[in-house]
Enzyme design. Sequence first.
Site, PDB file in Angstrom:
ATOM      1  N   SER A  35       0.128  -1.618   0.192  1.00 14.14           N
ATOM      2  CA  SER A  35       0.051  -0.187  -0.016  1.00 14.14           C
ATOM      3  C   SER A  35       0.762   1.147   0.311  1.00 14.14           C
ATOM      4  O   SER A  35       0.631   2.048   0.093  1.00 14.14           O
ATOM      5  CB  SER A  35      -0.582   0.105   1.039  1.00 14.14           C
ATOM      6  OG  SER A  35      -0.513  -0.063   2.473  1.00 14.14           O
ATOM      7  N   ASP A 332      -2.483   8.393   7.749  1.00 18.11           N
ATOM      8  CA  ASP A 332      -2.717   8.016   8.043  1.00 18.11           C
ATOM      9  C   ASP A 332      -2.640   6.674   9.153  1.00 18.11           C
ATOM     10  O   ASP A 332      -1.240   7.033   9.752  1.00 18.11           O
ATOM     11  CB  ASP A 332      -3.907   6.892   7.244  1.00 18.11           C
ATOM     12  CG  ASP A 332      -3.604   5.955   6.527  1.00 18.11           C
ATOM     13  OD1 ASP A 332      -2.307   5.776   7.202  1.00 18.11           O
ATOM     14  OD2 ASP A 332      -3.898   5.286   5.375  1.00 18.11           O
ATOM     15  N   HIS A 335       0.242   5.353   6.935  1.00 17.69           N
ATOM     16  CA  HIS A 335       1.282   5.652   5.443  1.00 17.69           C
ATOM     17  C   HIS A 335       1.741   7.026   5.784  1.00 17.69           C
ATOM     18  O   HIS A 335       0.455   7.555   6.613  1.00 17.69           O
ATOM     19  CB  HIS A 335       0.297   5.890   4.116  1.00 17.69           C
ATOM     20  CG  HIS A 335      -0.606   4.121   3.957  1.00 17.69           C
ATOM     21  ND1 HIS A 335      -1.764   3.620   4.982  1.00 17.69           N
ATOM     22  CD2 HIS A 335       0.370   3.086   3.945  1.00 17.69           C
ATOM     23  CE1 HIS A 335      -1.794   2.622   4.742  1.00 17.69           C
ATOM     24  NE2 HIS A 335      -0.324   1.883   3.976  1.00 17.69           N
TER      25      HIS A 335
END
Length: 367
Positions: A35, A332, A335
């Site tokens: 991600s 977040d 990340h």
Amino acid sequence: MAKQPIVLATLVLLLVCVRPQQDAGLGASFIFGDSLVDAGNNNYLQTLSKANIPPNGIDFRASGGNPTGRYSNGRTIGDIVGEELGQPNYAVPFLAPNSTGKAILNGVNYASGGGGVLNATGRIFINRLSLDIQIDYFNITRKQLDKLLGPSQARDFLMDKSIFSITIGANDFLNNYLLPVLSIGARASQTPDAFVDDMIGHLRNQLTRLYQLDARKFVLGDVGPIGCIPYQKTINRLSSNQCVDLANQLARQYNSRLQDLLTELNENLPGATFVHANVYDLVMELITNYDKYGFTTASTACCGNGGQFAGIIPCGPVSSMCSDRSKHVFWDPYHPSEAANLILAKQLVDGDTRYISPMNLRQLRDL
């Protein structure tokens, strides 16, 4: 009149000579990972790991601030590296419907939120693309390039003008070995050494497979200080300047073995260059000295909910969001923000051997 053919011939010669100069930028960027660099592949999967919901992408200019599936408020490190190296367009997500024809000549992004080196990693999300599957997909792209360019030119394109970046490994710890309940069996049967051995063995085979598919210029990011992310600080009830020792210890253990692997592959795979991105130290520098880089916090997520550091519930429409996204190291619970990604990416492109070795990415491009 006899001069006209000479003039035309001279123009043709000039065009032939000038063309390589125009192509001096990065030919293509082939991005593998999780991600941290997913550009939207998970949008097309039935998975619990998705970022195609607001306010993700709020600062991503190319989409007008709409979510694209990037796990960030803006660009990923992969996006910024491509820009810095002169790539005209972002690498298109492999699973996107427009990842066909000449679009793939800018590169393709195979990264998937929740993906890992090991195929079992991320099963909590139901679906994700492991590195093995990502390389299976590159094999499809490889055949498409043969059709577009012809086998000989496609091979030269991949070997000389393309960079293969692999940013993976964090999920193998966070969403596999360290995951409560699901990982109890793994931890009971595997010591940390054995688990890291398993990862390195898989990665060796995966990188060798890419080499056999004509990849030659590689950059591998190691695992960052995963014990310092807002999620880990929140669930372990730490203070802002504390990190989870076990998670960081596992990351360092893997990173040491990764460096040894890249040295081995540089010696044993003729014509290949494997560059090590020291993400752990780079991110730790940002976390430790965040104020020096213009940030006000390196512990609290800008977008998230739950606990002292907004580190439990991922970013979504009902999340609380900070007023100044450029002042947070973390977007977040997991990340980095675009502001942090910009600092990280520029160090990888033009930095010294503290963070990128044996050469930086601009030097790798120009090899």
